[in-house]
Design a protein around this motif. Structure first.
Motif, short mmCIF file in Angstrom:
data_model
loop_
_atom_site.label_atom_id
_atom_site.label_comp_id
_atom_site.label_asym_id
_atom_site.label_seq_id
_atom_site.Cartn_x
_atom_site.Cartn_y
_atom_site.Cartn_z
N ASN A 83 0.92 -1.38 0.04
CA ASN A 83 -0.21 0.03 -0.43
C ASN A 83 1.01 1.32 0.10
O ASN A 83 0.35 2.17 -0.13
CB ASN A 83 -0.84 -0.14 1.10
CG ASN A 83 -1.60 -0.71 1.27
OD1 ASN A 83 -2.35 -1.44 0.42
ND2 ASN A 83 -2.53 -1.78 2.14
N GLY A 84 2.15 1.21 -0.88
CA GLY A 84 2.80 2.29 0.52
C GLY A 84 4.61 2.18 0.91
O GLY A 84 4.43 1.29 1.33
N ARG A 134 2.77 4.24 9.86
CA ARG A 134 2.64 4.86 9.38
C ARG A 134 2.69 5.30 8.01
O ARG A 134 4.12 4.95 7.64
CB ARG A 134 3.37 6.41 10.13
CG ARG A 134 2.51 8.14 9.32
CD ARG A 134 3.51 9.15 9.73
NE ARG A 134 3.08 10.21 9.80
CZ ARG A 134 2.78 10.69 8.57
NH1 ARG A 134 3.31 10.43 7.34
NH2 ARG A 134 1.45 11.97 8.32
N ASN A 135 1.68 5.33 7.30
CA ASN A 135 1.32 5.01 5.36
C ASN A 135 2.27 6.52 4.97
O ASN A 135 1.37 7.90 5.54
CB ASN A 135 0.37 4.89 5.01
CG ASN A 135 0.04 5.19 3.24
OD1 ASN A 135 0.66 5.90 3.16
ND2 ASN A 135 -0.05 4.24 3.01
N GLU A 136 3.52 6.95 4.48
CA GLU A 136 3.74 7.77 3.76
C GLU A 136 2.82 8.63 3.13
O GLU A 136 2.71 9.62 2.62
CB GLU A 136 5.19 7.74 3.74
CG GLU A 136 6.15 7.62 4.74
CD GLU A 136 6.25 8.60 5.65
OE1 GLU A 136 6.73 9.58 5.32
OE2 GLU A 136 6.42 8.07 7.13
N TRP A 137 2.09 7.78 2.26
CA TRP A 137 1.28 8.21 1.68
C TRP A 137 0.24 9.40 1.63
O TRP A 137 -0.53 9.76 0.96
CB TRP A 137 1.19 6.86 -0.24
CG TRP A 137 2.48 6.88 -0.73
CD1 TRP A 137 3.70 7.10 -0.52
CD2 TRP A 137 2.31 5.91 -1.47
NE1 TRP A 137 4.07 6.42 -1.38
CE2 TRP A 137 3.73 5.93 -2.04
CE3 TRP A 137 1.38 5.54 -2.46
CZ2 TRP A 137 4.31 5.30 -3.29
CZ3 TRP A 137 1.90 4.25 -2.96
CH2 TRP A 137 2.90 3.99 -3.55
N THR A 138 -0.72 8.33 2.84
CA THR A 138 -1.76 8.27 2.61
C THR A 138 -1.49 9.92 4.38
O THR A 138 -2.76 9.89 4.63
CB THR A 138 -2.86 7.25 3.16
OG1 THR A 138 -2.20 6.75 4.30
CG2 THR A 138 -2.64 6.58 2.41
N GLY A 139 -0.60 9.40 4.76
CA GLY A 139 -0.63 9.85 7.00
C GLY A 139 -1.24 9.14 7.08
O GLY A 139 -1.70 9.69 8.31
N LYS A 140 -2.41 8.44 6.86
CA LYS A 140 -2.73 7.22 8.21
C LYS A 140 -2.12 6.95 8.78
O LYS A 140 -0.52 6.04 8.40
CB LYS A 140 -3.77 6.29 7.94
CG LYS A 140 -4.57 6.55 6.15
CD LYS A 140 -6.21 5.84 6.16
CE LYS A 140 -6.97 5.88 5.55
NZ LYS A 140 -7.63 5.44 4.52
N GLU A 141 -1.88 6.43 10.65
CA GLU A 141 -0.97 6.01 11.52
C GLU A 141 -2.27 4.56 12.15
O GLU A 141 -3.34 5.42 12.93
CB GLU A 141 -0.78 7.13 12.24
CG GLU A 141 0.06 6.47 13.24
CD GLU A 141 0.97 8.30 13.66
OE1 GLU A 141 1.62 8.57 13.17
OE2 GLU A 141 0.42 8.28 15.14
#
Length: 80
Positions: free
Chosen positions: A5-6, A41-48
């Protein structure tokens, strides 16, 4: 770290925490907790998302520790 997912940024934080325990017999117990906080933390979406878990505590009796120390000292004296 690359994922499907990135890119993900992973933080694994581990700490030891002492908390006073209940009185057991004539001794005060200390409970030692091993705490792990894992954050991804997903660096693309900013979700954590953070997962926190505690490992099985270890109870240390003050009275037992004093007794063990005395046994070690007695054994040292016997060796002399």
């Amino acid at each position: 770290m690359p994922t499907i997912n990135g890119d993900a940024y992973v933080t694994d934080r581990k700490t030891m925490e002492e908390q006073p325990g209940e009185r057991i017999g004539s001794s005060d117990a200390t409970i030692v907790l091993y705490k792990q906080e894992l954050t991804v933390r997903n660096e693309w979406t900013g979700k954590e998302h953070t997962t926190i878990r505690y490992f099985v505590p270890h109870v240390v009796l003050v009275e037992d520790e004093e007794e063990k120390q005395k046994e070690v000292e007695d054994a040292d004296e016997e060796d002399d």
